[in-house]
Design an enzyme around this catalytic site. Structure first.
Site, PDB file in Angstrom:
ATOM      1  N   GLU A 135      17.639  96.872  52.341  1.00 43.64           N
ATOM      2  CA  GLU A 135      18.312  97.675  51.323  1.00 43.64           C
ATOM      3  C   GLU A 135      17.994  99.155  51.463  1.00 43.64           C
ATOM      4  O   GLU A 135      16.895  99.526  51.864  1.00 43.64           O
ATOM      5  CB  GLU A 135      17.850  97.222  49.929  1.00 43.64           C
ATOM      6  CG  GLU A 135      18.175  95.781  49.647  1.00 43.64           C
ATOM      7  CD  GLU A 135      17.564  95.289  48.347  1.00 43.64           C
ATOM      8  OE1 GLU A 135      18.161  94.411  47.726  1.00 43.64           O
ATOM      9  OE2 GLU A 135      16.498  95.806  47.955  1.00 43.64           O
ATOM     10  N   THR A 167       6.365  90.196  53.263  1.00 48.02           N
ATOM     11  CA  THR A 167       7.669  89.872  52.682  1.00 48.02           C
ATOM     12  C   THR A 167       8.477  91.148  52.461  1.00 48.02           C
ATOM     13  O   THR A 167       9.676  91.203  52.736  1.00 48.02           O
ATOM     14  CB  THR A 167       7.479  89.151  51.335  1.00 48.02           C
ATOM     15  OG1 THR A 167       6.699  87.987  51.562  1.00 48.02           O
ATOM     16  CG2 THR A 167       8.797  88.765  50.722  1.00 48.02           C
ATOM     17  N   ALA A 222       1.067  89.548  46.952  1.00 47.66           N
ATOM     18  CA  ALA A 222       0.712  90.932  47.293  1.00 47.66           C
ATOM     19  C   ALA A 222       0.737  91.870  46.086  1.00 47.66           C
ATOM     20  O   ALA A 222       0.042  92.881  46.063  1.00 47.66           O
ATOM     21  CB  ALA A 222       1.657  91.453  48.383  1.00 47.66           C
ATOM     22  N   ASP A 235      -1.448  80.208  40.759  1.00 44.60           N
ATOM     23  CA  ASP A 235      -0.507  80.215  41.880  1.00 44.60           C
ATOM     24  C   ASP A 235      -0.444  78.787  42.406  1.00 44.60           C
ATOM     25  O   ASP A 235      -1.441  78.059  42.347  1.00 44.60           O
ATOM     26  CB  ASP A 235      -0.996  81.157  42.992  1.00 44.60           C
ATOM     27  CG  ASP A 235       0.104  81.490  44.007  1.00 44.60           C
ATOM     28  OD1 ASP A 235       0.588  82.631  44.002  1.00 44.60           O
ATOM     29  OD2 ASP A 235       0.476  80.599  44.802  1.00 44.60           O
ATOM     30  N   GLY A 262       9.420  88.810  39.691  1.00 41.79           N
ATOM     31  CA  GLY A 262       9.842  88.107  40.897  1.00 41.79           C
ATOM     32  C   GLY A 262      11.333  87.854  41.024  1.00 41.79           C
ATOM     33  O   GLY A 262      11.847  87.765  42.134  1.00 41.79           O
ATOM     34  N   ASP A 289      14.435  89.134  41.554  1.00 45.49           N
ATOM     35  CA  ASP A 289      14.889  90.480  41.892  1.00 45.49           C
ATOM     36  C   ASP A 289      15.977  90.524  42.944  1.00 45.49           C
ATOM     37  O   ASP A 289      16.241  91.560  43.522  1.00 45.49           O
ATOM     38  CB  ASP A 289      13.705  91.344  42.327  1.00 45.49           C
ATOM     39  CG  ASP A 289      13.080  90.829  43.622  1.00 45.49           C
ATOM     40  OD1 ASP A 289      13.472  89.745  44.080  1.00 45.49           O
ATOM     41  OD2 ASP A 289      12.213  91.525  44.160  1.00 45.49           O
ATOM     42  N   LYS A 311      17.675  84.424  43.063  1.00 44.88           N
ATOM     43  CA  LYS A 311      16.214  84.354  42.931  1.00 44.88           C
ATOM     44  C   LYS A 311      15.838  84.661  41.484  1.00 44.88           C
ATOM     45  O   LYS A 311      15.904  85.812  41.052  1.00 44.88           O
ATOM     46  CB  LYS A 311      15.568  85.360  43.895  1.00 44.88           C
ATOM     47  CG  LYS A 311      14.041  85.377  43.910  1.00 44.88           C
ATOM     48  CD  LYS A 311      13.543  86.132  45.152  1.00 44.88           C
ATOM     49  CE  LYS A 311      12.028  86.189  45.271  1.00 44.88           C
ATOM     50  NZ  LYS A 311      11.396  87.163  44.374  1.00 44.88           N
ATOM     51  N   VAL A 326      13.665  94.579  38.220  1.00 45.62           N
ATOM     52  CA  VAL A 326      14.169  94.363  39.584  1.00 45.62           C
ATOM     53  C   VAL A 326      13.792  95.512  40.511  1.00 45.62           C
ATOM     54  O   VAL A 326      13.877  95.394  41.733  1.00 45.62           O
ATOM     55  CB  VAL A 326      15.709  94.144  39.618  1.00 45.62           C
ATOM     56  CG1 VAL A 326      16.079  92.887  38.842  1.00 45.62           C
ATOM     57  CG2 VAL A 326      16.472  95.344  39.097  1.00 45.62           C
TER      58      VAL A 326
END
Lengths: 350, 350
Positions: free
Chosen positions: B66, B94, B149, B171, B235, B237, B241, B303
């Site tokens: 992007e 990522t 991260a 997690d 998350g 975003d 998702k 986002v």
């Protein structure tokens, strides 16, 4: 501070202006222009593969800043480029640029490079590629109206790719013409400085217009353009900036890069939306014809498209491999454990 | 080869990953997060001044690349950023990013910097800014679901800006939780590793979700979310998702950065287009209310927006000035006579 050396993945090859100049001289400028012409033509042959969007422009009173992204599904590229006509009066470049290639499958950049010089080279190579399909066979003489930063690159590309031997220059500023003439001494081109654009186009089979004013200008009027010439119109490349009288467009067969962009930015912004144009990639692939008669006036309404930058970037990537014409820059954070970005930061403190 | 040294205009300050880490440690990470939160809030107060467009995305099977441009009319910025969830399994980040600031009046770049670390910092600072207006007063405990991260940055921003003292981690991969716990030793936060997300949210006034799968996931279900909490949803975003069950959205008051982008990329992509949202900048300017009751569930559907990168970039520009935390790079061709680009190239040969 004893930050560990960045890993190889973190390092991206960067080609500075100085290294780009070294690379060009190492290969030889006419050879670069020839090879770039071929690389751009290769990508025009795969035109349908590419993601194509009009550039993303941020306009201001003084100029424009643009991002030009594209991708062939394996490699992604974008160019950052500005256009600020008033810069010249302040001793700055009208157009500066840099660009990037990235791996589509990981998103990791694989090349960052200056593109001010590279854009001049790829613009000239694109013009030469178009002229190879559109100019009359055996053309020997080009008129160059507008003798700014692009002029010598255009002249040498037409020499290298088409075998042009004679160049006729005109600019409203005689110093620009003199600069171009001086720079082309020893190039092998016969260069004539002319006092009017009318004089410059005498005997020219190719007319290149490349002026910088951000306005509707009329560099060429209809009566100046004889049958059979090829017009390579570079300067009309943003909304409100054109160079040709619309009567020329009515007589010419017009070839463009990407119609949705050219109808906004090119010479054809003066014409109705149903004004017929041919897409250059269809000529290159043989799906349609370029020049079909000796009398035909062909016009390449060049605005510059992202795929040409993609081609130029992949050319540079291939050509710097194994050389010293780049430096690795630490652009990407690359922790050993990708989830441990914070740990990488923390360890840099110790 | 004796190319003359590039002029000052040709040199752009570049902040590498290593220099960004040095800068952060020089200032102190909590102070950076506090100052970034304030700088972002300043720019949210001038929200209407900015050019706003949804990011320009190039999607592939593996991820997305992007470009996120914006401008306040004086400064232009963009960020290059990728999102490739499958990268982690290959030992790659990522998300990686870099960005640029440029002068709108000339188009010349004035800063190029790594933004992988900077994006983590600005994302955390944006969450803290939103929580400052939306979280219940006196919040002491945050649940952090997804310990990748972003986790430590989010935790430290909530500590620095809101005074959070307790952090509860969960997690699906216990190694991620252990990594986060270990990294936050000595931070002053009381950290509890939990075995379920249900356990993690016990007693938390703020719930941060930050997981990475590119799918419609349900990290939180409706019965897990009690009255009065603030949900900081990081998350979800990109299209396809999300992290929250839509029943939560039905009960919550939702705050967003830029609705045209969030409706495509955020949690609210699950909802109808008339699902009501409040723009965060209107809360920051006092045009509308943030949290209005103790029972209210507030949701920041984050986002990430270009203006936050703009803020982060101008912060780095101001903070590296006069330091050694950057290197000048020769990115812009700058001939003495701007029309004489070719002459510059030619002289580099002599």
């Amino acid at each position: 501070m004893t930050a560990p050396a960045p890993s190889e993945k973190a390092l991206v090859p960067f080609v500075s202006v100085e290294n780009m100049m070294r690379l060009v001289h190492h290969i030889g400028i006419e050879r670069v222009l020839n090879e770039l012409t071929d690389v751009i033509e290769e990508d025009f042959k795969r035109w349908e593969l590419f993601d194509k969007t009009p550039r993303v422009a941020s306009h201001s009173r003084e100029g424009v800043i643009e991002l030009m992204p594209t991708s062939d599904g394996e490699i992604y590229s974008f160019k950052y480029v500005n256009g600020h006509p008033k810069n010249m009066a302040e001793g700055l470049q009208t157009v500066t640029a840099f660009g990037l290639l990235a791996d589509v499958s990981t998103g990791y950049p694989v090349l960052v490079t200056e593109m001010t010089l590279l854009t001049a080279l790829r613009t000239a190579a694109t013009s030469a590629m178009a002229a190879r399909h559109l100019a009359p066979k055996g053309a020997t003489t080009m008129a160059m109206i507008g003798n700014g930063a692009q002029a010598e690159f255009q002249a040498l590309a037409m020499k290298a790719v088409l075998g042009i031997t004679h160049l006729r220059l005109f600019d409203i500023d005689p110093r620009a013409t003199e600069k171009t003439r001086r720079n082309l001494e020893g190039s092998g081109l016969h260069v004539t400085a002319c006092e009017t654009s009318q004089a410059a186009i005498e005997g020219a089979q190719i007319i290149t217009t490349c002026t910088a004013d951000k306005q509707y200008a009329t560099i060429l009027t209809d009566n100046m353009v004889g049958a059979g010439v090829h017009i390579n119109a570079i300067g009309g490349d943003c909304p409100g900036k054109t160079e040709l009288h619309r009567d020329i467009l009515s007589r010419a067969d017009t070839f463009v890069e990407y119609p949705p962009q050219t109808r906004i930015e090119g010479e054809i912004q003066q014409m109705d939306l149903d004004y017929p144009v041919t897409e250059l990639w269809q000529v290159v692939t043989g799906q349609t014809h370029g020049r079909t008669s000796e009398k035909q006036i062909t016009l390449f309404d060049s605005v510059g498209f992202a795929i040409e930058d993609f081609s130029a970037l992949r050319y540079v990537r291939d050509r710097v491999r194994g050389t010293s014409f780049f430096q690795p820059v630490d652009l990407i954070a690359d922790p050993d454990d990708p989830r441990d970005l914070f740990g990488m930061l923390q360890r840099a403190k110790d």
